[in-house]
Design a protein around this motif. Structure first.
Motif, PDB file in Angstrom:
ATOM      1  N   ALA A 153      20.781  26.597  64.575  1.00  0.00           N
ATOM      2  CA  ALA A 153      20.648  25.871  63.313  1.00  0.00           C
ATOM      3  C   ALA A 153      20.022  26.728  62.225  1.00  0.00           C
ATOM      4  O   ALA A 153      20.313  26.551  61.040  1.00  0.00           O
ATOM      5  N   GLY A 156      21.795  27.136  58.519  1.00  0.00           N
ATOM      6  CA  GLY A 156      21.209  26.682  57.266  1.00  0.00           C
ATOM      7  C   GLY A 156      20.935  27.817  56.302  1.00  0.00           C
ATOM      8  O   GLY A 156      21.205  27.714  55.100  1.00  0.00           O
ATOM      9  N   THR A 172      18.088  23.019  60.086  1.00  0.00           N
ATOM     10  CA  THR A 172      19.132  23.548  59.197  1.00  0.00           C
ATOM     11  C   THR A 172      18.711  23.428  57.735  1.00  0.00           C
ATOM     12  O   THR A 172      18.837  24.369  56.949  1.00  0.00           O
TER      13      THR A 172
END
Length: 424
Positions: free
Chosen positions: A118, A122, A63
């Motif tokens: 993820a 992010g 992330t």
């Protein structure tokens, strides 16, 4: 080390009376809370479902890396086409990605699936802090309030890092392991949309002007040598945040008091916040380049003792001192950006620094998680020491690049109230 000049710096009260400032400050404060909740919420949820800090750190790191890689591009797009154009799709993608990651973690999905979720979580993290700083830059260009605004924003960031981990930890440990991430997604959606709605205070998009002029003026912030030095410096600061998050969680788990994690991390962030308040109230005589070196050396020194602390009071005290040393470095770094880059690349420059913190945090979370799994409790505290020591070496070697090129008359004392650039 520092003293005040004859004419005191304009204070926070005067700054907050800037016309229409509250229209972007309030929604911006709500929208930036998730930034401090995301990684710690991922660590706590994935560690709960997998039993491994190493796996939790790896997912959190993906992330952070995605955030660091994509944030500067988002900043460049915001400079070019406007903050609203970037925020509206960003908050929607982020909310959906975080909810997906939460569902996958609770469903015991394979690691590759967590990594897959993820990445967009992010990459789409709204960079509210840099956007608020860019709005201040437009309103206060050439004003003595510019550095007060830089200090105020750092204080706001640190208040975020006090409240965010505390709220996330309380939700994850007291309500449900998934509650932290779900709250993060909700705050991002509501706060981000409210902030995007404040169109009147956003910087003018460079694409809205004359095309030929935009091609000449819009130069990437990454091409400025001083910005690259600051990126390395902020990477080191990120290792402190990431190393502290994982190591404090592992330490409190090892003594059977996981609820203390938020308190200890909050103490660390409170030191950062209080130091930021003090820095903003002082009119420094020392040049910002030298302040950054001195402050960073103090940060490295304080971080060097964390790995040897084996009691809650000692760890809280050292964490407080480490936090006190971070704010001066952050404030000075953000202040230097205004003197190093043109206004058309300001949001991009701020997002490079924010992304560097996220990347350093991601690397630290990964390494600290592995150290905690493989070695003794507290081994992860070696990461902040290593990260800051390496960054300090680079800073000492290349500090001359932090001085902006002369364009006639330059600022020699660090606080130039008649300077042609916004450094105050």
């Amino acid at each position: 080390m520092a003293s005040t000049v004859t004419e005191p710096r304009p204070g926070y009260g005067q700054l907050l009376r800037t016309p229409r400032a509250w229209t972007f400050l309030l929604p911006g404060f709500a929208a930036r809370q998730p930034f401090a909740m995301l990684t710690i919420s991922i660590v706590l949820l994935v560690q709960h479902t997998t039993g491994s800090y190493g796996v939790a750190g790896a997912v959190s790191a993906v992330t952070g890396v995605s955030m660091a890689v994509f944030a500067p591009f988002g900043g460049k797009l915001a400079d070019r086409f406007g903050q609203r154009a970037v925020l509206l799709p960003g908050v929607l993608v982020h909310t959906a990605s975080v909810v997906t990651l939460t569902v996958l973690a609770l469903s015991d999905a394979p690691l590759w699936a967590l990594f897959a979720a993820a990445v967009p979580a992010g990459a789409s993290t709204p960079q509210i802090g840099p956007m608020v700083r860019a709005r201040w830059g437009v309103k206060l260009q050439g004003s003595p309030l510019a550095q007060t605004a830089a200090a105020f924003e750092s204080v706001t960031d640190e208040l975020t890092f006090v409240l965010g981990p505390l709220v996330a930890t309380a939700l994850c440990t007291g309500v449900d392991p998934a509650a932290g991430l779900l709250a993060e997604a909700g705050l991002t959606l509501v706060g981000g949309l409210l902030f995007a709605a404040q169109k009147s205070t956003q910087p003018q998009p460079s694409a809205a002007g004359d095309d030929a002029h935009a091609r000449v003026e819009h130069v990437s912030a990454l091409r400025v040598p001083g910005v690259r030095v600051l990126i390395v410096t902020f990477l080191g600061i990120g290792t402190v945040f990431g190393g502290m998050q994982v190591s404090l969680a592992a330490f409190t788990e090892s003594i059977g008091q996981p609820g203390l994690n938020g308190v200890l991390y909050g103490t660390f962030a409170a030191g950062n916040m209080l130091s930021g308040v003090a820095c903003g109230a002082i009119a420094w005589k020392i040049a910002p380049q030298r302040r950054l070196v001195l402050g960073y050396a103090a940060l490295t020194l304080m971080a060097s003792g964390l790995w040897a602390a084996h009691s809650v009071p000692l760890l809280a005290g050292l964490g407080l001192l480490v936090g006190v040393c971070i704010a001066p470095a952050l404030i000075t770094g953000y202040t230097l950006v205004d003197s190093l880059v043109s206004p058309t690349a300001r949001t991009e420059a701020f997002t490079w620094l924010t992304g560097a913190v996220a990347l350093g945090q991601a690397a630290a979370v990964t390494v600290a998680g592995q150290l905690e799994d493989r070695f003794w409790d507290g081994a992860g505290f070696l990461v902040p020491l290593g990260g800051t020591a390496l960054a300090l070496t680079v800073l000492l070697t290349l500090r001359s690049r932090l001085t902006p090129k002369s364009s006639g008359r330059t600022v020699a004392r660090g606080v130039g109230h008649r300077a042609p650039v916004t450094v105050d």
